[in-house]
Scaffold this motif. Structure first.
Motif, PDB file in Angstrom:
ATOM      1  N   ILE A   4       0.840  -1.202   0.000  1.00  0.00           N
ATOM      2  CA  ILE A   4       0.000   0.000   0.000  1.00  0.00           C
ATOM      3  C   ILE A   4       0.870   1.245   0.000  1.00  0.00           C
ATOM      4  N   ARG A   5       1.926   1.248   0.792  1.00  0.00           N
ATOM      5  CA  ARG A   5       2.837   2.403   0.828  1.00  0.00           C
ATOM      6  C   ARG A   5       3.526   2.607  -0.514  1.00  0.00           C
ATOM      7  N   LEU A   7       2.357   1.744  -3.503  1.00  0.00           N
ATOM      8  CA  LEU A   7       1.357   2.287  -4.423  1.00  0.00           C
ATOM      9  C   LEU A   7       1.109   3.767  -4.149  1.00  0.00           C
ATOM     10  N   LEU A   8       1.031   4.139  -2.880  1.00  0.00           N
ATOM     11  CA  LEU A   8       0.842   5.551  -2.541  1.00  0.00           C
ATOM     12  C   LEU A   8       2.061   6.383  -2.914  1.00  0.00           C
ATOM     13  N   ALA A   9       3.234   5.765  -2.883  1.00  0.00           N
ATOM     14  CA  ALA A   9       4.447   6.493  -3.263  1.00  0.00           C
ATOM     15  C   ALA A   9       4.408   6.893  -4.731  1.00  0.00           C
ATOM     16  N   LEU A  11       1.489   7.492  -6.402  1.00  0.00           N
ATOM     17  CA  LEU A  11       0.408   8.463  -6.576  1.00  0.00           C
ATOM     18  C   LEU A  11       0.682   9.767  -5.841  1.00  0.00           C
ATOM     19  N   LEU A  12       0.991   9.669  -4.564  1.00  0.00           N
ATOM     20  CA  LEU A  12       1.273  10.824  -3.714  1.00  0.00           C
ATOM     21  C   LEU A  12       2.506  10.516  -2.869  1.00  0.00           C
ATOM     22  N   LEU A  15       2.662  11.200   0.966  1.00  0.00           N
ATOM     23  CA  LEU A  15       1.779  10.371   1.793  1.00  0.00           C
ATOM     24  C   LEU A  15       2.424   9.025   2.099  1.00  0.00           C
ATOM     25  N   GLY A  16       3.073   8.430   1.113  1.00  0.00           N
ATOM     26  CA  GLY A  16       3.773   7.166   1.351  1.00  0.00           C
ATOM     27  C   GLY A  16       4.883   7.319   2.376  1.00  0.00           C
ATOM     28  N   LEU A  19       3.361   7.804   5.958  1.00  0.00           N
ATOM     29  CA  LEU A  19       2.919   6.550   6.561  1.00  0.00           C
ATOM     30  C   LEU A  19       4.087   5.704   7.054  1.00  0.00           C
TER      31      LEU A  19
END
Length: 52
Positions: A4-5, A7-9, A11-12, A15-16, A19
């Motif tokens: 999840i981290r 994937l967020l890295a 996109l944003l 945010l990654g 977290l």
């Protein structure tokens, strides 16, 4: 949770990083790198997430 981290890295990146490490130096550095360009922010975010 690392998936999840990662994937967020993409996109944003900040945010990654947030977290992973919270509101530390790496978070603020990643915001700066992301503002300078999306790719440097993504590279830094992946480095922070994958080094642990």
């Amino acid at each position: 949770m690392d998936i999840i981290r990662i994937l967020l890295a993409f996109l944003l990146p900040p945010l990654g990083v947030f977290l992973q490490v919270g509101l530390g130096l790496h978070f603020w550095l990643n915001i700066l790198l992301t503002l300078l360009g999306w790719l440097p922010g993504v590279i830094h975010a992946l480095w922070v997430i994958l080094k642990k």
